[in-house]
Motif scaffolding. Structure first.
Motif, short mmCIF file in Angstrom:
data_model
loop_
_atom_site.label_atom_id
_atom_site.label_comp_id
_atom_site.label_asym_id
_atom_site.label_seq_id
_atom_site.Cartn_x
_atom_site.Cartn_y
_atom_site.Cartn_z
N VAL A 168 0.84 -1.21 0.00
CA VAL A 168 0.00 0.00 0.00
C VAL A 168 0.87 1.25 0.00
N CYS A 169 1.87 1.28 0.88
CA CYS A 169 2.76 2.44 0.95
C CYS A 169 3.50 2.65 -0.37
N ALA A 170 3.99 1.55 -0.95
CA ALA A 170 4.75 1.65 -2.21
C ALA A 170 3.87 2.13 -3.35
N PHE A 171 2.65 1.61 -3.42
CA PHE A 171 1.76 1.99 -4.53
C PHE A 171 1.36 3.46 -4.43
N VAL A 172 1.01 3.90 -3.23
CA VAL A 172 0.63 5.30 -3.04
C VAL A 172 1.80 6.22 -3.39
N LEU A 206 12.62 18.81 -10.08
CA LEU A 206 11.82 17.73 -9.51
C LEU A 206 12.06 16.43 -10.25
N GLU A 207 12.19 16.50 -11.55
CA GLU A 207 12.48 15.30 -12.35
C GLU A 207 13.84 14.72 -11.98
N TRP A 208 14.83 15.58 -11.78
CA TRP A 208 16.16 15.11 -11.38
C TRP A 208 16.11 14.42 -10.02
N LEU A 209 15.37 15.01 -9.09
CA LEU A 209 15.28 14.45 -7.74
C LEU A 209 14.60 13.08 -7.77
N ILE A 210 13.51 12.98 -8.51
CA ILE A 210 12.80 11.71 -8.59
C ILE A 210 13.64 10.67 -9.33
N SER A 211 14.32 11.10 -10.38
CA SER A 211 15.19 10.18 -11.11
C SER A 211 16.30 9.64 -10.22
N ALA A 212 16.86 10.51 -9.37
CA ALA A 212 17.91 10.06 -8.44
C ALA A 212 17.35 9.05 -7.45
N PHE A 213 16.14 9.31 -6.96
CA PHE A 213 15.46 8.39 -6.04
C PHE A 213 15.28 7.02 -6.69
N VAL A 214 14.77 7.02 -7.91
CA VAL A 214 14.52 5.76 -8.62
C VAL A 214 15.82 5.01 -8.89
N MET A 219 7.62 0.41 -9.03
CA MET A 219 6.22 0.62 -9.42
C MET A 219 6.03 1.94 -10.16
N SER A 220 6.76 2.96 -9.74
CA SER A 220 6.61 4.26 -10.39
C SER A 220 7.03 4.19 -11.86
N PRO A 245 2.97 -5.73 -15.19
CA PRO A 245 4.23 -5.45 -14.49
C PRO A 245 4.04 -5.17 -13.00
N LEU A 246 2.89 -4.61 -12.62
CA LEU A 246 2.64 -4.36 -11.19
C LEU A 246 2.48 -5.68 -10.43
N VAL A 247 1.91 -6.68 -11.08
CA VAL A 247 1.81 -8.00 -10.45
C VAL A 247 3.20 -8.57 -10.21
N ASN A 248 4.08 -8.43 -11.22
CA ASN A 248 5.46 -8.90 -11.06
C ASN A 248 6.16 -8.18 -9.92
N GLN A 249 5.92 -6.87 -9.80
CA GLN A 249 6.53 -6.12 -8.72
C GLN A 249 5.95 -6.53 -7.36
N SER A 250 4.69 -6.89 -7.35
CA SER A 250 4.07 -7.36 -6.11
C SER A 250 4.70 -8.68 -5.66
N LEU A 251 4.95 -9.55 -6.63
CA LEU A 251 5.64 -10.81 -6.30
C LEU A 251 7.03 -10.54 -5.76
N SER A 252 7.75 -9.63 -6.39
CA SER A 252 9.09 -9.29 -5.95
C SER A 252 9.05 -8.69 -4.54
N LEU A 253 8.06 -7.83 -4.31
CA LEU A 253 7.94 -7.23 -2.97
C LEU A 253 7.67 -8.30 -1.92
N PHE A 254 6.77 -9.23 -2.25
CA PHE A 254 6.45 -10.30 -1.29
C PHE A 254 7.68 -11.10 -0.93
N LYS A 255 8.47 -11.46 -1.93
CA LYS A 255 9.68 -12.24 -1.66
C LYS A 255 10.73 -11.41 -0.92
N SER A 256 10.72 -10.09 -1.13
CA SER A 256 11.69 -9.22 -0.46
C SER A 256 11.44 -9.11 1.03
N THR A 257 10.24 -9.48 1.48
CA THR A 257 9.97 -9.42 2.93
C THR A 257 10.92 -10.34 3.71
N SER A 258 11.44 -11.37 3.04
CA SER A 258 12.35 -12.29 3.73
C SER A 258 13.66 -11.60 4.12
#
Length: 231
Positions: A33-37, A53-61, A114-115, A159-172
């Protein structure tokens, strides 16, 4: 040694498995939920086409997509508290700090991916739709919320489903800082019972079941969108 699943499915070991599974699910759900928002906010801000703003977000990503997730968790758990006032650090540590920092790190990491998926979906939406929405009297936020983002999200479901799977596995990865999720609990049980195969077979079954569930939900949502688009 013969296989004996009952050895790890009783008493405190069963309790550890259940608590570990629930912690994993809670961490996944809140992080998703936090990631999607955050991903939606990042895409909306990036569409403003403000260069700083684009530079800042690009650096974040770029940071979150190129630095290993485990390192990011360590940065938040070991590094960030040293930059915070002692009062805030003490408060977090007294309220399950391991879980909070793992949640933050995993959420930010997934938001970066996700972004980019949502931004790709946004590019598939005709740019004239924003102009049309503004011409109808909608402001920028309303145009994004009611016109562009719903379409971009539908396009980005696979692709969001794939990211959700990756997120789920990352909880480990949260086990590295002491979050008692499924992998941590399984390791704890294995250390006490020496039932390596049985313990991690149960953990594997849990991860497989939840991964299939996520894929099934994603497939259902995607098929529903395809059918609604054909009408």
């Amino acid at each position: 040694m013969h296989l004996d699943f009952s050895a790890v499915l009783q008493g405190q070991y069963l309790d550890w498995l259940i608590k570990g599974a629930l912690t994993t699910l809670w961490l996944f759900a809140t992080a998703w939920v936090c990631a999607f928002v955050l991903a939606v906010i990042l895409v909306a801000l990036r569409m403003l086409h403000l260069r700083p703003l684009e530079w800042l977000i690009s650096a974040f990503v770029n940071y979150h997509r190129n630095v290993p997730g485990l390192v990011q968790i360590f940065v938040w758990y070991f590094g960030i508290p040293e930059l915070l006032p002692a009062v805030i650090t003490d408060f977090i540590n007294n309220h399950n700090g391991e879980f909070i920092f793992a949640l933050i790190a995993i959420s930010l990491n997934s938001a970066a991916y996700m972004s980019e998926d949502l931004r790709s979906g946004m590019r598939s939406v005709a740019g004239t739709q924003l102009e049309a929405a503004r011409a109808l009297g909608l402001n920028y936020v309303q145009s994004m919320r009611d016109v562009l983002l719903p379409q971009a999200i539908r396009i980005s479901v696979p692709p969001l489903v794939n990211q959700s799977l990756s997120l789920f596995k990352s909880t480990s990865l949260a086990m590295a800082i002491g979050v008692a999720e499924m992998t941590y609990s399984s390791r704890q049980i294995e250390n006490e019972t020496y039932r390596t195969f049985e313990t991690f077979a149960l953990a594997s079954a849990f991860y497989l079941l939840m991964s299939w569930t996520i894929m099934a939900v994603g497939a259902y949502y995607n098929n529903r969108n395809l059918k609604s688009g054909e009408r």
